[in-house]
Design an enzyme around this catalytic site. Structure first.
Site, PDB file in Angstrom:
ATOM      1  N   TYR A   1     -64.140 -16.605 -32.282  1.00  0.00           N
ATOM      2  CA  TYR A   1     -65.260 -17.559 -31.810  1.00  0.00           C
ATOM      3  C   TYR A   1     -64.658 -18.850 -31.162  1.00  0.00           C
ATOM      4  CZ  TYR A   1     -64.156 -21.079 -35.584  1.00  0.00           C
ATOM      5  OH  TYR A   1     -63.716 -22.036 -36.248  1.00  0.00           O
TER       6      TYR A   1
ATOM      7  N   LYS B   1     -58.394 -18.314 -33.341  1.00  0.00           N
ATOM      8  CA  LYS B   1     -59.426 -18.850 -33.803  1.00  0.00           C
ATOM      9  C   LYS B   1     -60.402 -17.673 -34.118  1.00  0.00           C
ATOM     10  CE  LYS B   1     -62.958 -22.542 -32.582  1.00  0.00           C
ATOM     11  NZ  LYS B   1     -62.520 -23.615 -33.695  1.00  0.00           N
TER      12      LYS B   1
ATOM     13  N   GLU C   1     -52.719 -29.043 -40.104  1.00  0.00           N
ATOM     14  CA  GLU C   1     -54.015 -29.569 -39.564  1.00  0.00           C
ATOM     15  C   GLU C   1     -55.057 -29.809 -40.788  1.00  0.00           C
ATOM     16  OE1 GLU C   1     -55.667 -26.498 -36.942  1.00  0.00           O
ATOM     17  OE2 GLU C   1     -55.251 -24.978 -38.512  1.00  0.00           O
TER      18      GLU C   1
ATOM     19  N   LEU D   1     -54.237 -24.430 -35.238  1.00  0.00           N
ATOM     20  CA  LEU D   1     -54.945 -23.983 -34.022  1.00  0.00           C
ATOM     21  C   LEU D   1     -54.603 -25.044 -32.924  1.00  0.00           C
ATOM     22  CD1 LEU D   1     -57.436 -22.015 -33.054  1.00  0.00           C
ATOM     23  CD2 LEU D   1     -58.873 -24.042 -33.625  1.00  0.00           C
TER      24      LEU D   1
HETATM   25  N1  PDD Z   1     -63.303 -26.151 -35.514  1.00  0.00           N
HETATM   26  N2  PDD Z   1     -58.218 -26.712 -36.508  1.00  0.00           N
HETATM   27  C1  PDD Z   1     -59.156 -25.829 -37.062  1.00  0.00           C
HETATM   28  C2  PDD Z   1     -58.585 -25.117 -37.975  1.00  0.00           C
HETATM   29  C3  PDD Z   1     -60.390 -26.042 -36.333  1.00  0.00           C
HETATM   30  O1  PDD Z   1     -61.569 -25.033 -37.165  1.00  0.00           O
HETATM   31  C4  PDD Z   1     -60.759 -26.622 -35.439  1.00  0.00           C
HETATM   32  C5  PDD Z   1     -62.152 -26.854 -34.876  1.00  0.00           C
HETATM   33  C6  PDD Z   1     -59.871 -27.410 -34.886  1.00  0.00           C
HETATM   34  C7  PDD Z   1     -60.107 -28.556 -33.271  1.00  0.00           C
HETATM   35  O2  PDD Z   1     -60.174 -27.603 -32.365  1.00  0.00           O
HETATM   36  P1  PDD Z   1     -61.127 -27.952 -31.212  1.00  0.00           P
HETATM   37  O3  PDD Z   1     -60.605 -29.274 -30.848  1.00  0.00           O
HETATM   38  O4  PDD Z   1     -60.972 -26.898 -30.226  1.00  0.00           O
HETATM   39  O5  PDD Z   1     -62.605 -28.038 -31.547  1.00  0.00           O
HETATM   40  C8  PDD Z   1     -58.441 -27.289 -35.259  1.00  0.00           C
HETATM   41  C9  PDD Z   1     -64.422 -25.962 -34.897  1.00  0.00           C
HETATM   42  C10 PDD Z   1     -65.119 -27.185 -34.533  1.00  0.00           C
HETATM   43  C11 PDD Z   1     -65.443 -25.202 -35.988  1.00  0.00           C
HETATM   44  O6  PDD Z   1     -64.997 -24.194 -36.524  1.00  0.00           O
HETATM   45  O7  PDD Z   1     -66.757 -25.415 -36.216  1.00  0.00           O
END
Ligand code: PDD
Length: 304
Positions: A42, A159, A191, A215
């Site tokens: 996703y 992801k 993270e 991620l």
């Molecule tokens: N999640 N690490 C994890 C485990 C995450 O789920 C997310 C973001 C990030 C940050 O990634 P980005 O800057 O690309 O949003 C890091 C999204 C927002 C979610 O699952 O809703």
């Protein structure tokens, strides 16, 4: 169900397998491997004033995730972009959060083994996005967190929608009455449960390097880029749990949180419970970047 005036004003439209349809009409089979196995990838893409933010980067990460699980991407970047632009328009432009999911598709009898000749299920849906930072550098939404043991698997750079561990970790934060769980593996920061983490000490910004334990966030990458443009030193290197406890500032980044200042960790205030000076500087640069993107003369899609 009681709806807010804004939600009821517009029925959300989703894209499902080639069709744009009202959200409550969208149905997916119980035999979909996304449902049965979490066998899917996703993306969450913010849209500001009708403009998808960092779309090429999100599509590149999507492609990487699909490759990693050996799922052939169903569309070219041009096709994805067309679908996304149409969906944003059908949901009234403005600020939105897009959720895009590609599952392996519908299986025959349930089996772990991936069948051949399977058609992926493609969903893109949109929800309202409140922009937490725009105009709010003086009174930002702050965050609190606790450190928890990162017990996830060894492919956190993918992801995937297999997010049970992240959900359980976030729930630990919820039980502790804080916003986010900061994950520690073998004494080192990885993270957040749904975010990346930056740590500031003596004017130097650090964030853990990319790898299988976290991620590679699109917001993280952009922030690193913006800091480089403004000669703010940012090191990508391992960060111990002790360094978190000693930090002058900690920031939490994601596509929905943008760059949020963390003002409390494990019950202790950070920077006396206030957003730090370096956060204010980078937040202003980030907002300027977004404003430039959303300026009326800008083309329909972010090319950055
Ligand atoms: N999640 N690490 C994890 C485990 C995450 O789920 C997310 C973001 C990030 C940050 O990634 P980005 O800057 O690309 O949003 C890091 C999204 C927002 C979610 O699952 O809703």
């Amino acid at each position: 169900m009681i709806q807010t005036p804004v939600q009821s004003a517009l029925t959300r439209i989703v894209y499902l397998n080639g069709d744009f349809i009202p959200q409550d009409e969208a149905k997916v089979s119980i035999l979909d491997r996304g449902f049965l196995f979490g066998d899917s990838i996703y993306e969450v893409i913010p849209v500001y004033q009708g403009v998808p933010f960092r779309l090429p980067q999100h599509l590149a990460r999507l492609r990487g995730g699909l490759d990693a699980i050996e799922l052939a991407t169903p569309y070219s970047d041009e096709d994805w972009t067309d679908i996304i632009i149409q969906l944003v328009a059908q949901n009234g432009h403005g600020n939105q959060s897009l959720y895009l999911q590609v599952t392996r598709g519908i299986t025959g009898p349930r089996s772990h083994t991936i069948p051949t000749n399977i058609t992926p299920t493609v969903l893109v849906m949109s929800s309202l996005l409140s922009t937490p930072m725009l105009e709010q550098v003086e009174t930002p939404q702050t965050q609190s967190a606790i450190c928890v043991n990162d017990f996830r698997w060894g492919h956190c750079n993918i992801k995937t929608t297999s997010l049970l561990a992240n959900v359980m970790l976030r729930q630990q934060a919820q039980h502790a009455g804080v916003d986010e769980a900061i994950l520690i593996r073998n004494g080192q920061l990885t993270e957040g449960a749904a975010s990346n983490i930056f740590v500031v000490k003596d004017g130097v910004v650090r964030t853990p390097p990319e790898g299988p334990n976290l991620l590679g966030g699109i917001t993280r990458d952009l922030l690193i880029e913006i800091m480089a443009q403004h000669y703010i030193e940012c090191r990508q290197e391992p960060i111990s749990q002790q360094a978190l406890a000693d930090a002058d500032e900690i920031w939490v980044t994601s596509s929905t949180k943008e760059i949020a200042p963390l003002v409390s960790l494990d019950g202790s205030p950070i920077n006396q419970g206030l957003p730090g000076p370096l956060w204010k500087t980078v937040a202003k640069h980030y907002i300027a970047f977004k404003r430039a993107l959303c300026a009326p003369t800008h083309s329909k899609q972010d090319k950055s």
